[in-house]
Design a protein around this motif. Structure first.
Motif, PDB file in Angstrom:
ATOM      1  N   LYS A  51       0.837  -1.201   0.000  1.00 42.03           N
ATOM      2  CA  LYS A  51       0.000   0.000   0.000  1.00 42.03           C
ATOM      3  C   LYS A  51       0.879   1.260   0.000  1.00 42.03           C
ATOM      4  CE  LYS A  51      -3.895  -2.171   2.382  1.00 42.03           C
ATOM      5  NZ  LYS A  51      -4.812  -2.111   3.557  1.00 42.03           N
ATOM      6  N   PRO A  52       0.452   2.293  -0.742  1.00 39.63           N
ATOM      7  CA  PRO A  52       1.249   3.525  -0.795  1.00 39.63           C
ATOM      8  C   PRO A  52       1.314   4.210   0.569  1.00 39.63           C
ATOM      9  CG  PRO A  52      -0.402   3.472  -2.553  1.00 39.63           C
ATOM     10  CD  PRO A  52      -0.741   2.364  -1.607  1.00 39.63           C
ATOM     11  N   VAL A  53       2.492   4.681   0.920  1.00 36.69           N
ATOM     12  CA  VAL A  53       2.649   5.524   2.105  1.00 36.69           C
ATOM     13  C   VAL A  53       3.073   6.935   1.686  1.00 36.69           C
ATOM     14  CG1 VAL A  53       3.182   3.600   3.636  1.00 36.69           C
ATOM     15  CG2 VAL A  53       5.056   4.781   2.469  1.00 36.69           C
ATOM     16  N   TYR A  54       3.401   7.071   0.390  1.00 34.68           N
ATOM     17  CA  TYR A  54       3.762   8.384  -0.165  1.00 34.68           C
ATOM     18  C   TYR A  54       3.466   8.355  -1.662  1.00 34.68           C
ATOM     19  CZ  TYR A  54       6.595  12.410  -1.643  1.00 34.68           C
ATOM     20  OH  TYR A  54       7.009  13.602  -2.189  1.00 34.68           O
ATOM     21  N   GLN A  55       2.740   9.337  -2.165  1.00 33.02           N
ATOM     22  CA  GLN A  55       2.477   9.492  -3.589  1.00 33.02           C
ATOM     23  C   GLN A  55       2.337  10.973  -3.906  1.00 33.02           C
ATOM     24  OE1 GLN A  55      -0.231   6.577  -5.909  1.00 33.02           O
ATOM     25  NE2 GLN A  55      -1.112   6.634  -3.875  1.00 33.02           N
ATOM     26  N   LYS A  56       3.145  11.477  -4.804  1.00 29.29           N
ATOM     27  CA  LYS A  56       3.027  12.890  -5.181  1.00 29.29           C
ATOM     28  C   LYS A  56       3.472  13.103  -6.625  1.00 29.29           C
ATOM     29  CE  LYS A  56       3.326  15.159  -0.675  1.00 29.29           C
ATOM     30  NZ  LYS A  56       4.052  16.143   0.167  1.00 29.29           N
ATOM     31  N   ALA A  57       2.922  14.154  -7.227  1.00 34.54           N
ATOM     32  CA  ALA A  57       3.286  14.558  -8.579  1.00 34.54           C
ATOM     33  C   ALA A  57       3.877  15.963  -8.544  1.00 34.54           C
ATOM     34  CB  ALA A  57       2.054  14.530  -9.482  1.00 34.54           C
ATOM     35  N   PHE A  58       4.872  16.184  -9.385  1.00 30.29           N
ATOM     36  CA  PHE A  58       5.563  17.471  -9.453  1.00 30.29           C
ATOM     37  C   PHE A  58       5.677  17.896 -10.917  1.00 30.29           C
ATOM     38  CE2 PHE A  58       6.909  15.110  -5.797  1.00 30.29           C
ATOM     39  CZ  PHE A  58       7.061  16.039  -4.768  1.00 30.29           C
ATOM     40  N   GLY A  59       5.300  19.140 -11.233  1.00 30.66           N
ATOM     41  CA  GLY A  59       5.502  19.649 -12.575  1.00 30.66           C
ATOM     42  C   GLY A  59       4.347  19.362 -13.520  1.00 30.66           C
ATOM     43  N   MET A  60       4.641  19.521 -14.816  1.00 32.45           N
ATOM     44  CA  MET A  60       3.601  19.535 -15.845  1.00 32.45           C
ATOM     45  C   MET A  60       3.587  18.267 -16.700  1.00 32.45           C
ATOM     46  SD  MET A  60       2.517  22.480 -14.970  1.00 32.45           S
ATOM     47  CE  MET A  60       1.300  22.804 -16.249  1.00 32.45           C
ATOM     48  N   ALA A  61       2.385  17.863 -17.064  1.00 29.99           N
ATOM     49  CA  ALA A  61       2.202  16.725 -17.965  1.00 29.99           C
ATOM     50  C   ALA A  61       2.246  17.175 -19.422  1.00 29.99           C
ATOM     51  CB  ALA A  61       0.873  16.028 -17.684  1.00 29.99           C
ATOM     52  N   ASN A  62       1.776  18.404 -19.678  1.00 33.49           N
ATOM     53  CA  ASN A  62       1.756  18.948 -21.031  1.00 33.49           C
ATOM     54  C   ASN A  62       1.997  20.448 -20.960  1.00 33.49           C
ATOM     55  OD1 ASN A  62       0.579  20.190 -23.521  1.00 33.49           O
ATOM     56  ND2 ASN A  62       0.227  18.043 -24.045  1.00 33.49           N
ATOM     57  N   LEU A  63       3.101  20.892 -21.504  1.00 36.09           N
ATOM     58  CA  LEU A  63       3.477  22.301 -21.416  1.00 36.09           C
ATOM     59  C   LEU A  63       2.595  23.181 -22.292  1.00 36.09           C
ATOM     60  CD1 LEU A  63       7.396  22.077 -21.445  1.00 36.09           C
ATOM     61  CD2 LEU A  63       5.814  21.983 -19.507  1.00 36.09           C
ATOM     62  N   GLU A  64       2.177  22.653 -23.433  1.00 27.24           N
ATOM     63  CA  GLU A  64       1.369  23.449 -24.363  1.00 27.24           C
ATOM     64  C   GLU A  64      -0.041  23.696 -23.827  1.00 27.24           C
ATOM     65  OE1 GLU A  64       3.255  21.958 -28.566  1.00 27.24           O
ATOM     66  OE2 GLU A  64       2.392  20.489 -27.200  1.00 27.24           O
ATOM     67  N   LEU A  65      -0.560  22.702 -23.118  1.00 21.33           N
ATOM     68  CA  LEU A  65      -1.929  22.822 -22.595  1.00 21.33           C
ATOM     69  C   LEU A  65      -1.950  23.261 -21.130  1.00 21.33           C
ATOM     70  CD1 LEU A  65      -3.499  19.608 -24.170  1.00 21.33           C
ATOM     71  CD2 LEU A  65      -3.585  21.956 -25.034  1.00 21.33           C
ATOM     72  N   ASP A  66      -0.774  23.483 -20.559  1.00 25.59           N
ATOM     73  CA  ASP A  66      -0.663  23.907 -19.163  1.00 25.59           C
ATOM     74  C   ASP A  66      -1.343  22.901 -18.227  1.00 25.59           C
ATOM     75  OD1 ASP A  66       0.399  25.730 -17.337  1.00 25.59           O
ATOM     76  OD2 ASP A  66      -1.503  26.809 -17.145  1.00 25.59           O
ATOM     77  N   ALA A  67      -1.169  21.615 -18.530  1.00 25.53           N
ATOM     78  CA  ALA A  67      -1.788  20.540 -17.744  1.00 25.53           C
ATOM     79  C   ALA A  67      -0.770  19.960 -16.770  1.00 25.53           C
ATOM     80  CB  ALA A  67      -2.315  19.447 -18.667  1.00 25.53           C
ATOM     81  N   LYS A  68      -1.162  19.845 -15.512  1.00 27.29           N
ATOM     82  CA  LYS A  68      -0.261  19.354 -14.479  1.00 27.29           C
ATOM     83  C   LYS A  68      -0.218  17.827 -14.437  1.00 27.29           C
ATOM     84  CE  LYS A  68      -0.721  23.317 -11.356  1.00 27.29           C
ATOM     85  NZ  LYS A  68      -1.077  23.773  -9.978  1.00 27.29           N
ATOM     86  N   LEU A  69       0.921  17.315 -14.020  1.00 23.89           N
ATOM     87  CA  LEU A  69       1.025  15.887 -13.739  1.00 23.89           C
ATOM     88  C   LEU A  69       0.186  15.556 -12.514  1.00 23.89           C
ATOM     89  CD1 LEU A  69       4.876  15.356 -14.195  1.00 23.89           C
ATOM     90  CD2 LEU A  69       3.099  14.239 -15.557  1.00 23.89           C
ATOM     91  N   ASN A  70      -0.321  14.323 -12.454  1.00 22.31           N
ATOM     92  CA  ASN A  70      -0.994  13.835 -11.254  1.00 22.31           C
ATOM     93  C   ASN A  70      -0.534  12.413 -11.006  1.00 22.31           C
ATOM     94  OD1 ASN A  70      -3.104  11.862 -12.396  1.00 22.31           O
ATOM     95  ND2 ASN A  70      -3.492  13.707 -13.608  1.00 22.31           N
ATOM     96  N   ILE A  71      -0.891  11.853  -9.888  1.00 18.49           N
ATOM     97  CA  ILE A  71      -0.369  10.530  -9.525  1.00 18.49           C
ATOM     98  C   ILE A  71      -0.907   9.420 -10.422  1.00 18.49           C
ATOM     99  CG2 ILE A  71       0.117  11.134  -7.123  1.00 18.49           C
ATOM    100  CD1 ILE A  71      -2.488   9.685  -6.346  1.00 18.49           C
ATOM    101  N   ASN A  72      -1.912   9.754 -11.269  1.00 18.61           N
ATOM    102  CA  ASN A  72      -2.439   8.769 -12.216  1.00 18.61           C
ATOM    103  C   ASN A  72      -1.895   8.964 -13.626  1.00 18.61           C
ATOM    104  OD1 ASN A  72      -4.239   7.486 -10.304  1.00 18.61           O
ATOM    105  ND2 ASN A  72      -5.481   9.344 -10.414  1.00 18.61           N
ATOM    106  N   SER A  73      -0.937   9.858 -13.806  1.00 14.27           N
ATOM    107  CA  SER A  73      -0.377  10.121 -15.134  1.00 14.27           C
ATOM    108  C   SER A  73       0.275   8.864 -15.703  1.00 14.27           C
ATOM    109  CB  SER A  73       0.643  11.253 -15.064  1.00 14.27           C
ATOM    110  OG  SER A  73       0.027  12.479 -14.736  1.00 14.27           O
ATOM    111  N   VAL A  74       0.126   8.698 -17.028  1.00 11.03           N
ATOM    112  CA  VAL A  74       0.655   7.525 -17.734  1.00 11.03           C
ATOM    113  C   VAL A  74       1.981   7.896 -18.392  1.00 11.03           C
ATOM    114  CG1 VAL A  74       0.221   5.797 -19.520  1.00 11.03           C
ATOM    115  CG2 VAL A  74      -1.691   6.696 -18.163  1.00 11.03           C
ATOM    116  N   PHE A  75       3.036   7.156 -18.054  1.00  9.91           N
ATOM    117  CA  PHE A  75       4.382   7.414 -18.562  1.00  9.91           C
ATOM    118  C   PHE A  75       4.891   6.243 -19.394  1.00  9.91           C
ATOM    119  CE2 PHE A  75       4.044  10.261 -15.043  1.00  9.91           C
ATOM    120  CZ  PHE A  75       4.996  11.255 -15.197  1.00  9.91           C
TER     121      PHE A  75
END
Length: 356
Positions: A51-75
Motif C-alpha cells: 500500500k502507498p505511504v507516499y504518492q506525489k506529482a511534481f511539474g507539468m504533464a503537457n506544457l502546451e496545454l498547461d496541464a499538471k502531472l498527477n499521480i495517475n499520469s501515464v508514462f
C-alpha cells in the motif's frame, strides 16, 4: 484501560509524526532535483506491504496545454519493460512451451551462432550479441514500422562483442530477440500476450504497449531540454525498442505488478525466483543481474532494481524484499533522471520504515 488508551494514542501520534517527517524529507529530496513547477516533472511513490505511504506529482504533464502531472499520469517506462518480458518468458516455460536453457536456434534457426546462445544468455545480458542502440545505422530505422523479425535481422549479422557467457554487458538486442521468441512460442503478438496474460490478469488497466496515436487518458507528454528551452520528444516507432522498452504504465499499476509478483499470481514461487537469482559467468564470477532485474543492495540489505530511458522519459524502481518496500519514480523529461533520487528515497525509506 485508560493507560492502554493513552499508550495507543501515543503510538498513533508518533507514527503520524514519523510519516509526516518522512514525507517532508522525501519532498525535500525531490524538489532539490525537480525544481521547476512550470516545467516537465515527475511522479513518485513509496509503498510498504502493498500500500502507498507516499504518492506525489511534481511539474507539468503537457506544457502546451498547461496541464499538471498527477499521480495517475501515464508514462513510458522504457527498459522497465524488460521485467515484463522476462516474466513472460518464465510463464511460457511454466507452460512447457520453452526452456531458458534452449538455444535460440531452436526458435530462430537462421540466427548466427544461435546454437551457442541460450535464452538464459539473453535474459542475463551475457549473450555477446550487438546492442542495436549502439549501431550507427539505428537512425535509419528509428521512425520505421518494424516487425520483430525485421528488428532481429537488423542486428543479427553484426560482429559479436564476446562469446556467450563470457561477460555481462547490458543489451537491448537480447530482449528484442526474447520478444520475438515470445511471439513464436505463444502464437500471439508480444503486445497481446502481455496485455492478456499480465495487464488484464492483475488489473493493470492503465498500462499499454506504447503508442503516440491512441487516445490515452492522463498521458504524460515527453520532453527534451535544449539551451533555449524545452522541446517535444524525438519521435520513435515503438516497434524498434519493442520488448526491450515499449511499455507505458502508472504508479498504481506498477504497484499492482509488484504485488502480483509478491503473491505469485503469475508464476509459482520456484519459477519466479529464477528472475531474482544472481547468475554466474563462464569463469564462475557472479553478476548482479537476474532475469529483468538488477540485484543490488542498500547498506547490505538486498534490493531488486531497474530503470528505463526512452526519448522524453526516464523511470526507476527499487524494491526491498525484506521490508516489502517499493519505491518508484517517473520523469517526463530525459533531462531529469529519477535514478539516483529513487535510490536515495529507498535508502531513506529503509531507515524510517524498517520493521523494528
Amino acid at each position: 484501560m485508560r493507560k492502554i488508551f493513552l499508550f495507543c494514542s501515543t503510538m498513533v501520534l508518533a507514527f503520524s509524526l514519523n510519516a509526516q517527517k518522512l514525507d517532508q524529507k522525501i519532498d525535500s529530496l525531490i524538489l532539490s532535483e525537480f525544481k521547476e513547477s512550470d516545467g516537465p516533472g515527475g511522479v513518485f511513490m513509496v509503498a510498504q506491504k502493498g500500500k502507498p505511504v507516499y504518492q506525489k506529482a511534481f511539474g507539468m504533464a503537457n506544457l502546451e496545454l498547461d496541464a499538471k502531472l498527477n499521480i495517475n499520469s501515464v508514462f513510458q517506462i522504457g527498459s522497465m519493460t524488460k521485467q515484463f518480458t522476462a516474466i513472460a518468458i518464465l510463464m511460457l516455460e511454466e507452460q512447457g512451451k520453452l526452456k531458458v536453457s534452449d538455444p535460440i536456434s531452436k526458435y530462430i534457426p537462421s540466427y548466427p551462432n544461435g546454437n551457442n546462445i541460450t535464452i538464459h544468455h539473453l535474459l542475463t545480458h551475457t549473450s555477446g550479441i550487438k546492442d542495436f542502440t549502439k549501431m550507427k545505422t539505428i537512425a535509419d530505422i528509428a521512425q520505421k514500422e518494424m516487425t520483430p523479425e525485421e528488428m532481429v535481422n537488423f542486428f543479427k549479422n553484426e560482429p559479436v562483442d564476446f562469446a556467450p557467457g563470457q561477460k555481462f554487458d547490458y543489451n537491448n538486442s537480447g530482449y528484442v530477440v526474447l520478444g520475438y521468441i515470445i511471439e513464436l512460442t505463444s502464437g500471439e503478438t508480444y503486445e497481446d500476450f502481455i496485455r492478456k496474460n499480465i495487464f488484464d490478469k492483475i488489473g493493470m488497466t492503465n498500462s499499454y504497449y506504447a503508442t503516440d496515436r491512441k487516445i490515452i487518458k492522463n498521458r504524460a507528454y515527453g520532453y527534451h531540454k535544449k539551451s533555449y528551452g524545452y522541446v517535444n520528444k524525438t519521435v520513435i516507432n515503438f516497434s524498434v525498442p519493442f520488448a526491450s522498452g515499449s511499455l507505458m504504465s502508472t504508479l498504481d499499476d506498477m504497484l499492482k505488478w509488484q504485488n502480483a509478483l509478491n503473491k505469485n499470481l503469475l508464476l509459482n514461487s520456484k519459477n519466479e525466483m529464477k528472475a531474482f537469482t544472481k547468475y554466474k559467468l563462464n569463469d564462475g564470477k557472479e553478476i548482479e543481474y537476474g532475469y529483468g532485474w538488477h540485484l543490488k543492495s542498500i547498506n547490505g540489505t538486498a534490493t531488486r532494481e531497474h530503470g528505463g530511458s526512452v526519448f522524453g522519459f526516464k523511470s526507476m524502481a527499487v524494491y526491498i524484499p525484506s521490508e516489502d518496500i517499493y519505491v518508484l519514480g517517473f520523469s517526463n523529461c530525459d533531462c531529469n533522471s529519477p535514478t539516483q533520487l529513487v535510490k536515495d528515497i529507498a535508502k531513506l525509506s529503509l531507515e524510517n520504515l524498517k520493521v523494528k
